[in-house]
Design a protein around this motif. Structure first.
Motif, PDB file in Angstrom:
ATOM      1  N   PHE B 127       0.848  -1.197   0.000  1.00 54.54           N
ATOM      2  CA  PHE B 127       0.000   0.000   0.000  1.00 54.54           C
ATOM      3  C   PHE B 127       0.882   1.246   0.000  1.00 54.54           C
ATOM      4  N   LEU B 128       0.511   2.216  -0.844  1.00 51.30           N
ATOM      5  CA  LEU B 128       1.250   3.488  -0.935  1.00 51.30           C
ATOM      6  C   LEU B 128       0.378   4.602  -0.348  1.00 51.30           C
ATOM      7  N   ILE B 129       0.906   5.276   0.655  1.00 55.67           N
ATOM      8  CA  ILE B 129       0.155   6.302   1.395  1.00 55.67           C
ATOM      9  C   ILE B 129       0.824   7.656   1.180  1.00 55.67           C
ATOM     10  N   GLY B 130       0.001   8.689   0.975  1.00 53.29           N
ATOM     11  CA  GLY B 130       0.514  10.037   0.721  1.00 53.29           C
ATOM     12  C   GLY B 130       1.371  10.581   1.860  1.00 53.29           C
ATOM     13  N   CYS B 131       2.161  11.576   1.550  1.00 52.27           N
ATOM     14  CA  CYS B 131       3.177  12.109   2.462  1.00 52.27           C
ATOM     15  C   CYS B 131       3.161  13.630   2.365  1.00 52.27           C
ATOM     16  N   SER B 132       3.353  14.307   3.487  1.00 55.30           N
ATOM     17  CA  SER B 132       3.191  15.763   3.500  1.00 55.30           C
ATOM     18  C   SER B 132       4.337  16.503   2.822  1.00 55.30           C
ATOM     19  N   TYR B 133       5.394  15.802   2.400  1.00 54.28           N
ATOM     20  CA  TYR B 133       6.422  16.475   1.600  1.00 54.28           C
ATOM     21  C   TYR B 133       5.763  17.223   0.426  1.00 54.28           C
ATOM     22  N   SER B 134       4.642  16.666  -0.077  1.00 54.10           N
ATOM     23  CA  SER B 134       4.002  17.216  -1.274  1.00 54.10           C
ATOM     24  C   SER B 134       3.588  18.674  -1.118  1.00 54.10           C
ATOM     25  N   PHE B 135       3.107  19.057   0.074  1.00 54.85           N
ATOM     26  CA  PHE B 135       2.643  20.439   0.178  1.00 54.85           C
ATOM     27  C   PHE B 135       3.724  21.385   0.724  1.00 54.85           C
ATOM     28  N   GLU B 136       4.843  20.832   1.172  1.00 52.06           N
ATOM     29  CA  GLU B 136       5.888  21.701   1.736  1.00 52.06           C
ATOM     30  C   GLU B 136       6.507  22.603   0.670  1.00 52.06           C
ATOM     31  N   ALA B 137       6.652  22.072  -0.545  1.00 53.25           N
ATOM     32  CA  ALA B 137       7.211  22.885  -1.626  1.00 53.25           C
ATOM     33  C   ALA B 137       6.278  24.060  -1.923  1.00 53.25           C
ATOM     34  N   GLU B 138       4.989  23.790  -1.884  1.00 51.15           N
ATOM     35  CA  GLU B 138       4.004  24.834  -2.162  1.00 51.15           C
ATOM     36  C   GLU B 138       4.009  25.907  -1.066  1.00 51.15           C
ATOM     37  N   LEU B 139       4.169  25.484   0.173  1.00 52.11           N
ATOM     38  CA  LEU B 139       4.268  26.451   1.269  1.00 52.11           C
ATOM     39  C   LEU B 139       5.515  27.315   1.093  1.00 52.11           C
ATOM     40  N   THR B 140       6.606  26.674   0.718  1.00 49.05           N
ATOM     41  CA  THR B 140       7.864  27.410   0.507  1.00 49.05           C
ATOM     42  C   THR B 140       7.712  28.428  -0.620  1.00 49.05           C
ATOM     43  N   ALA B 141       7.071  27.992  -1.702  1.00 48.80           N
ATOM     44  CA  ALA B 141       6.868  28.887  -2.848  1.00 48.80           C
ATOM     45  C   ALA B 141       6.026  30.099  -2.458  1.00 48.80           C
ATOM     46  N   ALA B 142       5.157  29.937  -1.468  1.00 46.72           N
ATOM     47  CA  ALA B 142       4.293  31.035  -1.029  1.00 46.72           C
ATOM     48  C   ALA B 142       4.976  31.905   0.025  1.00 46.72           C
ATOM     49  N   GLY B 143       6.255  31.671   0.269  1.00 46.52           N
ATOM     50  CA  GLY B 143       6.965  32.466   1.268  1.00 46.52           C
ATOM     51  C   GLY B 143       6.702  32.011   2.692  1.00 46.52           C
ATOM     52  N   LEU B 144       6.181  30.793   2.840  1.00 46.47           N
ATOM     53  CA  LEU B 144       5.894  30.253   4.173  1.00 46.47           C
ATOM     54  C   LEU B 144       6.581  28.892   4.358  1.00 46.47           C
ATOM     55  N   PRO B 145       7.918  28.858   4.211  1.00 49.22           N
ATOM     56  CA  PRO B 145       8.622  27.576   4.295  1.00 49.22           C
ATOM     57  C   PRO B 145       8.488  26.963   5.692  1.00 49.22           C
ATOM     58  N   PRO B 146       8.252  25.655   5.773  1.00 53.83           N
ATOM     59  CA  PRO B 146       8.192  25.007   7.080  1.00 53.83           C
ATOM     60  C   PRO B 146       9.504  25.208   7.843  1.00 53.83           C
ATOM     61  N   ARG B 147       9.366  25.502   9.116  1.00 57.29           N
ATOM     62  CA  ARG B 147      10.502  25.778   9.989  1.00 57.29           C
ATOM     63  C   ARG B 147      11.609  24.742   9.886  1.00 57.29           C
ATOM     64  N   GLN B 148      11.207  23.446   9.923  1.00 56.78           N
ATOM     65  CA  GLN B 148      12.238  22.400   9.982  1.00 56.78           C
ATOM     66  C   GLN B 148      13.060  22.349   8.703  1.00 56.78           C
ATOM     67  N   LEU B 149      12.476  22.756   7.568  1.00 60.80           N
ATOM     68  CA  LEU B 149      13.232  22.787   6.315  1.00 60.80           C
ATOM     69  C   LEU B 149      14.290  23.884   6.367  1.00 60.80           C
ATOM     70  N   VAL B 150      13.878  25.047   6.884  1.00 60.34           N
ATOM     71  CA  VAL B 150      14.789  26.188   6.986  1.00 60.34           C
ATOM     72  C   VAL B 150      15.979  25.836   7.879  1.00 60.34           C
ATOM     73  N   LEU B 151      15.695  25.090   8.949  1.00 56.02           N
ATOM     74  CA  LEU B 151      16.748  24.755   9.916  1.00 56.02           C
ATOM     75  C   LEU B 151      17.465  23.446   9.568  1.00 56.02           C
TER      76      LEU B 151
END
Lengths: 299, 299
Positions: B127-151
């Motif tokens: 079984f293949l289950i979705g992962c939140s990596y998918s929306f992190e790029a979109e948040l970053t593109a909107a100027g709202l990068p997830p904290r843990q990515l920045v650090l």
């Protein structure tokens, strides 16, 4: 009796439209799907559709208006059914439930009116949500009839503290559950039977006396909707049956509460969201009877 | 750097298969969907599929083995994608994640092994289950990068007391959530951005300091998986930022925790169910990279 001439979903709708049938649809047109009806201004439609997608157990979306403003045809959200198999030609979503409720700016404006032709606008979208009547016939056929049917009462429904996954304007809502008592030894059978009805709440959410606390239900004998649950003889309050044993899982013959997701959930979520404009719904228990049959949605 | 030559999902899988890439897939093949992988004996497949259907926010099912025992092709659970668009020809579910975990009778048998060719049988279903990596790029593109990515850290993940809707053998499970801090004024924007990614957890489950208690999270600075959250400078524990104000909703500039459903949820549910036989999964963070792109599943 009038009900003997109402055998199909279409007959139930026509009888409701002409005000020949004006009461609860429980037991009407046996075998035909019944639906909760929620009608919203179109600007809330996307958030509501997503609310159902995120919370399919309490909010199983069966169909919705074919287009914004469409009051006589639906598109299906059930893979195996077309829209016109769910609601056939000649239907009228504004008149075909026996009774309706009308809310204006989230306040009750009309209660138990016979139609909503004056309120419906070209901006409204109707949503049809599954109802647990669908699996009750199957439980009965298996020799496990729901208590409230045997006693001729309404199923008890409770507010819980179990939170829905929010969607846009719909946030802070919680599950509403229905309850049917069963012996502990029958719970697995009851789970197996109702599991097939995924489009109408499916298998139970939780069960056992401990579940009453887990769900944050204040008083098992004081449901927020429906009738209070009773023991098998219909004489004592069901809550009095709760054993005082340390280990509550011992007695296989003990009756315990079994909880399912309930179609009142989306109505509660809608009321809680403080929507502006006119919102309509069927009156509790006065469902829209469909052309599809219970077996059509059983997996 | 090796990663610069890994641009597509197929390249990521081939690099994993040949043990050229053996670490976390975070940031690998940007724009390509990554999936949590769970592999079960076939007798549990139906209950697991139903668990995902009933709990789509923490358990968004993207695809599964085309047939029982099939290790190189999937059928899609996403309306807009075919199976071969999700996982193309020449794939190998037994070798194409960088690292795997193997459980026997619900006990860890092997950790971080490079493949599961010895363990996979003709009776297994992946079984293949979705992962939140998918929306992190979109948040970053909107100027709202997830904290843990920045650090340069891992996202913190927590066990909660929020119960899943049970399904067959999978009962008593609870949500696992991921957390990203955002200013209160940005929460609606963050909700709007991630809402589109319904197949990968969608909009947040809950937010605010009060949500920590609602979700039954014991210690915001002690996540069960991933790295502890920090303030924007990466110097102080995030929990120390919590204001002591009576009315917690006043300061729009205050950073609050925002919680999403997390793909660790189904793994936890599987471990908790006490299954018999061999169960396999990707090692945490070592996902299966797919051929479909994030934008393909955005609504």
């Amino acid at each position: 009796m009038i009900q003997t001439s109402i055998i199909t979903g279409q007959q139930a709708r026509l009888a409701s439209r002409s005000n020949v049938h004006t009461t609860s649809t429980s037991g009407l047109a046996p075998g035909y799907l019944q639906a909760n009806l929620i009608i919203l201004p179109s600007r809330y439609a996307s958030d509501f559709r997503n609310l159902c997608a995120r919370n399919p157990v309490p909010c199983p979306l069966i169909a919705e208006s074919e287009t914004t403003g469409c009051d006589d045809a639906v598109i299906s959200h059930i893979k195996t059914l077309r829209g016109d198999e769910i609601l056939g030609e000649g239907s009228d979503l504004r008149r075909d439930a026996p009774r309706y409720m009308v809310y204006k700016d989230s306040k009750l404006e009309k209660s138990h009116c016979s139609d909503i032709t004056a309120e419906w606008t070209s901006d409204h979208v109707a949503f049809l949500i599954g109802c647990s009547y669908s699996f009750e016939a199957e439980l009965t056929a298996a020799g496990l009839p729901p208590r409230q049917l045997v006693l001729g009462r309404n199923v008890p429904m409770y507010r819980t503290t179990l939170r829905l996954c929010p969607s846009g304007v719909f946030r802070g809502g919680t599950y509403v559950v229905s309850m049917r008592p069963y012996k502990r030894r029958d719970v697995e059978t009851v789970r197996n039977i109702t599991r097939r009805f995924g489009a109408t709440h499916g298998e139970p959410l939780d069960w056992g006396w401990e579940a009453v606390e887990r769900l944050g239900i204040e008083d098992i004998d004081g449901p927020e909707w429906g009738d209070a649950p009773l023991d098998g003889d219909g004489k004592r309050a069901f809550g009095e049956m709760r054993g005082g044993a340390e280990d509550e899982n011992e007695d296989e013959d003990e009756e315990i509460p079994v909880f399912w997701g309930c179609g009142v959930t989306p109505q509660e979520a809608v009321m809680r969201a403080g929507l502006e404009g006119l919102v309509m719904a069927h009156a509790p228990g006065h469902m829209l009877v469909l052309d599809a049959r219970d077996e059509d949605i059983a997996g």
